[in-house]
Design a protein around this motif. Structure first.
Motif, short mmCIF file in Angstrom:
data_model
loop_
_atom_site.label_atom_id
_atom_site.label_comp_id
_atom_site.label_asym_id
_atom_site.label_seq_id
_atom_site.Cartn_x
_atom_site.Cartn_y
_atom_site.Cartn_z
N CYS A 120 1.20 -1.04 -0.39
CA CYS A 120 0.12 0.10 0.24
C CYS A 120 0.67 1.47 -0.62
O CYS A 120 1.97 1.10 0.89
N PRO A 121 0.92 2.09 -0.92
CA PRO A 121 1.63 3.61 -0.51
C PRO A 121 1.32 4.22 0.12
O PRO A 121 0.34 4.37 1.33
N ALA A 227 5.60 9.58 7.40
CA ALA A 227 5.43 8.28 7.33
C ALA A 227 5.81 7.25 7.88
O ALA A 227 6.98 7.61 7.25
N THR A 228 5.55 6.39 8.34
CA THR A 228 6.38 4.93 8.90
C THR A 228 5.78 3.72 7.80
O THR A 228 4.79 3.80 8.27
N ILE A 229 7.11 3.23 8.15
CA ILE A 229 6.31 1.70 7.54
C ILE A 229 6.60 0.94 8.72
O ILE A 229 8.06 1.29 9.09
N LYS A 230 6.31 -0.74 9.14
CA LYS A 230 6.63 -1.95 9.57
C LYS A 230 6.61 -2.85 8.88
O LYS A 230 5.41 -3.50 8.27
N TYR A 231 7.94 -3.18 7.82
CA TYR A 231 8.42 -4.12 6.99
C TYR A 231 7.37 -3.45 5.31
O TYR A 231 6.45 -2.32 5.85
N GLN A 450 1.32 -5.86 2.36
CA GLN A 450 -0.25 -5.78 2.71
C GLN A 450 0.24 -6.66 4.41
O GLN A 450 0.71 -7.58 3.98
N GLY A 451 -1.00 -6.15 5.07
CA GLY A 451 -1.07 -6.88 6.52
C GLY A 451 -0.75 -6.36 7.19
O GLY A 451 -0.56 -7.27 8.60
N TYR A 452 -0.05 -5.38 8.07
CA TYR A 452 0.67 -4.97 8.72
C TYR A 452 -0.05 -3.28 8.33
O TYR A 452 0.03 -2.79 7.70
N LYS A 453 -0.49 -2.99 9.72
CA LYS A 453 -0.58 -1.48 9.78
C LYS A 453 -1.80 -0.91 8.99
O LYS A 453 -1.34 -0.12 7.95
N GLY A 454 -2.77 -1.32 9.07
CA GLY A 454 -3.51 -0.72 7.78
C GLY A 454 -3.60 -0.73 6.40
O GLY A 454 -4.66 -0.74 5.84
N CYS A 455 -3.06 -1.66 6.00
CA CYS A 455 -2.73 -1.76 4.70
C CYS A 455 -2.96 -3.96 4.39
O CYS A 455 -3.12 -4.53 5.00
N ARG A 456 -4.11 -3.90 4.30
CA ARG A 456 -5.19 -5.08 4.09
C ARG A 456 -5.60 -5.08 2.55
O ARG A 456 -5.75 -4.42 1.76
#
Length: 456
Positions: A120-121, A227-231, A450-456
């Motif tokens: 997800c962007p 803007a942060t990401i987990k994986y 996808q699958g982490y932090k609201g990216c489904r």
């Protein structure tokens, strides 16, 4: 020979030879001499041959060959066969098949292990609208970020600005008045300091002992606010600076120190380099490196176990734009340049980081070291939390990034006057910054797996 006839002298140019012992009036007719380079005998006309034997030579040739019939030549090697000779052919064929099989397996295994995640962007920054304050934060401090760096980071347009639709991070000289007289920079009074550590907010010049405030100014900006990401993935398109003792970096830190202070909660260095030219002993702007920082304390940092360098091919990273990327999942992390196929760092999360580190039982002062990550049960810990992106150009430092005594380094890391010594040598290094002494960033993109932090 002269012959006198009726009182007239007659000279015969060519006389007929006389056979010895014969009368003078019996002339000998010489045999016709054939031209060895002329027409073959068989093609000469009969009149030109001069005799019956010559006529019989009309059918002769220079060379006549006889075709040897198959089977008339002996081939004894066919009767005596060496059983070992067949392996001269069999063994190379077997080797070719084994090579093809191994190559096929490696290709298959490589394709099998490449995971094409869905993303997800999170951020697609081109700086066309300026520096978005909802995403980017300009850090303001004088602490050197633990590396003894010489720059003061500012929030002014002098050191971080948008030009021609691109971000420029440009170091500049400190105000000479702050260097040459007793002065204090107190960012706490101005409430500008972005650090919670007092020593990162206050610096002073003392003309008596030779200590000075930061001799240069620069910028360090981050995406912690927006803007942060987990994986996920990160791609920064940038042109690195050229100039002595510059230290550009594209890196990531955890949003929270979940497992403890640095480096216990981890650090991901996507790209680090030096502004010095290619002749610099440790590698200048023709080399970039990438690594992970992790350990129970700063004295036991396992960065060296996965530090990897990449040389530019027949150029430098300051001659044009390159994509500095990162792909990070729960199973692995790798950095790359321009394409995922040109990897720099690659680290598998195949066993706990405490086991990877082989850390000592205690540190140098006798304090027992304990595993800060085992409670999660994940091999990716501490790289299993939200991280944010940082872009900066540091200058100098006293942590060994610039090796003492190499390529005319004008300061010594352990010296209490290192910053002053660097400032005093500015006529040497400042001219090298004039042309390309800045990092130019064209775009920044971040994706969440996808699958982490609201990216489904």
């Amino acid at each position: 020979m002269d012959y006198r006839h009726n009182g007239t002298a007659t000279t015969t140019a060519q006389t007929t030879p006389m056979r010895p012992g014969t009368p003078e009036n019996e002339a000998i007719t010489p045999a016709v001499r054939t031209n060895p380079f002329g027409t073959p005998y068989g093609s000469l006309p009969a009149s030109g041959m001069g005799s019956t034997s010559a006529l019989n030579m009309q059918s002769q040739r220079y060379f006549h060959s006889r075709r040897i019939k198959k089977g008339e030549v002996e081939r004894p090697w066919l009767d005596r066969k060496d059983p070992k000779e067949k392996w001269v052919t069999i063994i190379p064929i077997i080797g070719i098949f084994i090579g093809l099989a191994v190559s096929g397996f490696l290709v298959w295994d490589g394709l099998r292990t490449v995971v094409n995640h869905v993303y997800c962007p999170v951020l697609d920054e081109t700086f066309s609208g300026g520096l978005n304050s909802k995403v980017w934060t300009k850090e303001v401090e004088v602490g050197g970020f633990g590396n003894g760096q010489f720059e003061q980071t500012t929030n002014t347009d002098e050191n971080a600005f948008i030009q021609n639709g691109m971000l420029h991070i440009k170091p500049t000289l400190q105000d000479p008045k702050l260097m040459d007289t007793n002065n204090v920079i107190n960012l706490l009074d101005s409430k500008q300091c972005t650090s919670t550590i007092w020593s990162n907010c206050v610096a002073a010049t003392n003309t008596t002992n030779g200590t000075v405030v930061n001799p240069v100014k620069s910028a360090r900006i981050n995406t912690k606010a927006g803007a942060t990401i987990k994986y996920g993935r990160v791609e920064v398109v940038a042109q690195l600076p050229a100039g002595d003792w510059l230290w550009p970096a594209i890196w990531m830190l955890p949003v929270n120190d979940t497992y403890g202070p640095w480096p216990t909660s981890g650090e991901i260095d996507i790209m680090e380099s030096r502004g010095n030219n290619y002749t610099y002993a440790q590698g200048g702007n023709n080399i970039v490196s990438s690594t992970l920082h992790w350990g129970p304390n700063p004295s036991n940092d396992g960065w060296w176990q996965n530090n990897v360098k990449r040389n530019a091919l027949h150029t430098t990273y300051s001659k044009g734009f390159h994509t500095f990327g990162l792909e990070w999942s729960e199973k692995y992390v790798f950095s790359y340049i321009d394409t995922r196929l040109l990897q720099v760092l690659y680290a598998n999360f195949d066993k706990p980081f405490w086991q990877k580190g082989n850390f000592p039982v205690s540190d140098s002062n006798g304090t027992r070291l304990t595993d800060p990550w085992s409670q999660t049960g994940r091999d990716s810990t501490p790289f299993d939390q939200d991280f944010y992106l940082i872009l900066n150009v540091a200058v100098g430092g006293t942590n060994g990034w610039f090796k003492d005594g190499a390529s005319g380094k004008p300061w010594v890391d352990a010296s209490p006057t290192a910053k002053r010594d660097f400032w005093d040598a500015r006529k040497q290094w400042e001219p090298t910054w004039k042309k390309d002494g800045q990092m130019i960033v064209k775009s920044v993109k971040m994706w969440q797996q996808q699958g982490y932090k609201g990216c489904r």
